[in-house]
Design an enzyme around this catalytic site. Structure first.
Site, PDB file in Angstrom:
ATOM      1  N   HIS A  89     -30.651  -4.515 -31.264  1.00 42.43           N
ATOM      2  CA  HIS A  89     -28.916  -5.039 -30.974  1.00 42.43           C
ATOM      3  C   HIS A  89     -29.033  -5.268 -29.480  1.00 42.43           C
ATOM      4  O   HIS A  89     -28.540  -6.396 -28.816  1.00 42.43           O
ATOM      5  CB  HIS A  89     -28.213  -4.052 -31.185  1.00 42.43           C
ATOM      6  CG  HIS A  89     -26.548  -4.263 -30.928  1.00 42.43           C
ATOM      7  ND1 HIS A  89     -25.572  -4.753 -31.756  1.00 42.43           N
ATOM      8  CD2 HIS A  89     -26.117  -4.296 -29.507  1.00 42.43           C
ATOM      9  CE1 HIS A  89     -24.553  -5.025 -31.102  1.00 42.43           C
ATOM     10  NE2 HIS A  89     -24.699  -4.719 -29.911  1.00 42.43           N
ATOM     11  N   GLU A  90     -29.570  -4.307 -28.567  1.00 45.98           N
ATOM     12  CA  GLU A  90     -29.426  -4.277 -27.153  1.00 45.98           C
ATOM     13  C   GLU A  90     -30.588  -5.502 -26.532  1.00 45.98           C
ATOM     14  O   GLU A  90     -30.115  -6.267 -25.614  1.00 45.98           O
ATOM     15  CB  GLU A  90     -29.915  -2.780 -26.297  1.00 45.98           C
ATOM     16  CG  GLU A  90     -29.120  -1.725 -26.851  1.00 45.98           C
ATOM     17  CD  GLU A  90     -27.479  -2.247 -26.992  1.00 45.98           C
ATOM     18  OE1 GLU A  90     -27.101  -2.968 -26.068  1.00 45.98           O
ATOM     19  OE2 GLU A  90     -26.776  -1.307 -27.754  1.00 45.98           O
ATOM     20  N   GLY A 131     -25.390   2.357 -26.891  1.00 45.41           N
ATOM     21  CA  GLY A 131     -26.163   1.373 -25.907  1.00 45.41           C
ATOM     22  C   GLY A 131     -25.432   0.293 -25.126  1.00 45.41           C
ATOM     23  O   GLY A 131     -24.158   0.169 -25.700  1.00 45.41           O
ATOM     24  N   GLN A 191     -23.874  -6.859 -20.471  1.00 41.06           N
ATOM     25  CA  GLN A 191     -22.485  -6.621 -20.842  1.00 41.06           C
ATOM     26  C   GLN A 191     -21.529  -6.285 -19.642  1.00 41.06           C
ATOM     27  O   GLN A 191     -20.306  -5.929 -19.988  1.00 41.06           O
ATOM     28  CB  GLN A 191     -22.454  -5.424 -21.701  1.00 41.06           C
ATOM     29  CG  GLN A 191     -23.041  -6.120 -22.946  1.00 41.06           C
ATOM     30  CD  GLN A 191     -23.150  -4.968 -24.237  1.00 41.06           C
ATOM     31  OE1 GLN A 191     -24.157  -4.062 -24.175  1.00 41.06           O
ATOM     32  NE2 GLN A 191     -22.078  -4.656 -25.026  1.00 41.06           N
ATOM     33  N   CYS A 242     -19.923  -4.230 -31.721  1.00 40.91           N
ATOM     34  CA  CYS A 242     -20.355  -4.315 -30.233  1.00 40.91           C
ATOM     35  C   CYS A 242     -19.159  -3.947 -29.163  1.00 40.91           C
ATOM     36  O   CYS A 242     -18.153  -4.320 -29.529  1.00 40.91           O
ATOM     37  CB  CYS A 242     -20.685  -5.749 -30.092  1.00 40.91           C
ATOM     38  SG  CYS A 242     -21.368  -5.989 -28.545  1.00 40.91           S
ATOM     39  N   LEU A 243     -19.609  -3.399 -28.191  1.00 39.11           N
ATOM     40  CA  LEU A 243     -18.646  -2.868 -27.210  1.00 39.11           C
ATOM     41  C   LEU A 243     -17.945  -4.199 -26.590  1.00 39.11           C
ATOM     42  O   LEU A 243     -16.841  -4.218 -26.013  1.00 39.11           O
ATOM     43  CB  LEU A 243     -19.407  -2.131 -26.096  1.00 39.11           C
ATOM     44  CG  LEU A 243     -19.655  -0.729 -26.518  1.00 39.11           C
ATOM     45  CD1 LEU A 243     -20.543   0.144 -25.579  1.00 39.11           C
ATOM     46  CD2 LEU A 243     -18.683   0.207 -26.736  1.00 39.11           C
ATOM     47  N   HIS A 272     -28.965  -8.936 -26.649  1.00 38.04           N
ATOM     48  CA  HIS A 272     -28.015  -9.103 -25.845  1.00 38.04           C
ATOM     49  C   HIS A 272     -28.901  -9.593 -24.413  1.00 38.04           C
ATOM     50  O   HIS A 272     -28.255 -10.763 -23.580  1.00 38.04           O
ATOM     51  CB  HIS A 272     -27.257  -7.802 -25.036  1.00 38.04           C
ATOM     52  CG  HIS A 272     -26.362  -7.480 -25.820  1.00 38.04           C
ATOM     53  ND1 HIS A 272     -25.048  -8.399 -26.214  1.00 38.04           N
ATOM     54  CD2 HIS A 272     -25.834  -6.323 -26.260  1.00 38.04           C
ATOM     55  CE1 HIS A 272     -24.296  -7.447 -26.688  1.00 38.04           C
ATOM     56  NE2 HIS A 272     -24.615  -6.412 -27.238  1.00 38.04           N
TER      57      HIS A 272
HETATM   58  C1  UDB Z   1     -22.155   0.752 -30.092  1.00 45.16           C
HETATM   59  N1  UDB Z   1     -21.503   2.232 -31.946  1.00 45.16           N
HETATM   60  O1  UDB Z   1     -22.015   1.530 -29.409  1.00 45.16           O
HETATM   61  F1  UDB Z   1     -24.119   4.431 -37.377  1.00 45.16           F
HETATM   62  F2  UDB Z   1     -23.936   8.131 -34.891  1.00 45.16           F
HETATM   63  C2  UDB Z   1     -21.309   0.948 -31.290  1.00 45.16           C
HETATM   64  C3  UDB Z   1     -19.834   0.441 -31.470  1.00 45.16           C
HETATM   65  C4  UDB Z   1     -19.687  -0.780 -31.039  1.00 45.16           C
HETATM   66  C5  UDB Z   1     -19.265   0.877 -32.849  1.00 45.16           C
HETATM   67  C6  UDB Z   1     -19.240   1.419 -30.322  1.00 45.16           C
HETATM   68  C7  UDB Z   1     -22.264   2.745 -32.865  1.00 45.16           C
HETATM   69  O2  UDB Z   1     -22.930   1.955 -33.766  1.00 45.16           O
HETATM   70  N2  UDB Z   1     -22.166   4.009 -33.242  1.00 45.16           N
HETATM   71  C8  UDB Z   1     -22.844   4.744 -34.183  1.00 45.16           C
HETATM   72  C9  UDB Z   1     -23.325   4.156 -35.415  1.00 45.16           C
HETATM   73  C10 UDB Z   1     -24.001   5.122 -36.339  1.00 45.16           C
HETATM   74  C11 UDB Z   1     -24.054   6.307 -36.030  1.00 45.16           C
HETATM   75  C12 UDB Z   1     -23.746   6.957 -34.999  1.00 45.16           C
HETATM   76  C13 UDB Z   1     -22.992   6.056 -34.108  1.00 45.16           C
HETATM   77  N3  UDB Z   1     -22.869  -0.600 -30.156  1.00 45.16           N
HETATM   78  C14 UDB Z   1     -23.424  -0.504 -28.955  1.00 45.16           C
HETATM   79  C15 UDB Z   1     -23.150  -1.866 -28.288  1.00 45.16           C
HETATM   80  O3  UDB Z   1     -22.390  -2.631 -28.563  1.00 45.16           O
HETATM   81  N4  UDB Z   1     -24.261  -2.333 -27.510  1.00 45.16           N
HETATM   82  O4  UDB Z   1     -24.315  -3.656 -26.994  1.00 45.16           O
HETATM   83  C16 UDB Z   1     -23.225  -1.473 -31.023  1.00 45.16           C
HETATM   84  C17 UDB Z   1     -24.307  -0.675 -32.035  1.00 45.16           C
HETATM   85  C18 UDB Z   1     -24.299  -1.682 -33.389  1.00 45.16           C
HETATM   86  C19 UDB Z   1     -25.698  -1.294 -33.984  1.00 45.16           C
HETATM   87  C20 UDB Z   1     -26.484  -0.939 -32.828  1.00 45.16           C
HETATM   88  C21 UDB Z   1     -25.652  -0.539 -31.630  1.00 45.16           C
HETATM   89 ZN    ZN Z   2     -23.592  -4.983 -28.151  1.00 44.37          ZN
END
Ligand code: UDB
Ligand code: ZN
Length: 177
Positions: free
Chosen positions: A153-154, A60, A65, A110-111, A157
């Site tokens: 989470h989104e 997401g 961001q 978080c990215l 933000h």
């Molecule tokens: C993410 N990815 O994209 F449990 F299939 C995170 C990152 C920061 C680790 C890249 C993630 O949680 N991937 C994931 C987790 C699982 C199963 C799966 C894939 N974000 C998005 C972000 O930072 N948006 O602002 C953070 C996530 C933390 C919880 C929900 C979003």
């Molecule tokens: Zn985030």
């Protein structure tokens, strides 16, 4: 096209601002931004495209961001039941939620956050989200578990909230009542 270098990192003030509502119907510019957010998360999960364009894989991305302080998010992932959740949403709002909370056992990242902050991030287990798509059409989503966590989470933000704000400082791994 949004790439890794467009993503701002914790410390940038835009991540702490409350984002602006987007006028509906969306302007062409806002539509472009919104489609770009979804395109980023989709492309970032394609190994080849991620490598080619230097995209950090994510599920997401919220407009703040990429330093755009407007209420827009892109989300794209497959949940534990194999259901695809792919949304580009303007003005998403949690209109109701469960009392029950959950958390990802291993915590969140978080990215936009480079440091590793360990701890449970309590989230509502079930939420109803009201929003608008790029066409200005109203969208209502009923989400649970991981999908509910990603949307919360989104949406955080858009309020200037980062996941580690929700970790209990004294007891990061506390299991809530
Ligand atoms: C993410 N990815 O994209 F449990 F299939 C995170 C990152 C920061 C680790 C890249 C993630 O949680 N991937 C994931 C987790 C699982 C199963 C799966 C894939 N974000 C998005 C972000 O930072 N948006 O602002 C953070 C996530 C933390 C919880 C929900 C979003
Ligand atoms: Zn985030």
């Amino acid at each position: 096209m949004i790439t890794r270098k467009d993503i701002v990192i914790d410390g940038h003030p835009v991540l702490r601002q409350v984002a602006q509502d987007v006028p509906i119907p969306l302007t062409e510019e806002d539509k472009k931004t919104l489609r770009g957010l979804l395109e980023y998360v989709k492309n970032s999960q394609d190994e080849e495209l991620a490598k080619k364009y230097d995209l950090k894989p994510g599920v997401g991305l919220a407009a703040p961001q990429i330093a755009v302080s407007k209420k827009m998010i892109g989300v794209h992932f497959t949940d534990e039941d194999g259901k695809l959740h792919s949304y580009a949403l303007a003005n998403p709002k949690i209109i109701s939620h469960s009392v029950d909370t959950i958390f990802i056992e291993s915590g969140e990242g978080c990215l936009s956050v480079e440091k590793d902050v360990k701890g449970h991030v309590p989230r509502y287990e079930r939420i109803k989200v009201q929003a608008f798509d790029a066409e200005g059409k109203e969208v209502l989503l009923k989400l649970r578990d991981y999908a509910a966590i990603v949307l919360q989470h989104e949406i955080d933000h858009l309020q200037g909230i980062l996941f580690y704000d929700r970790i209990d400082k004294e007891q990061p791994f506390i299991i809530n009542e």
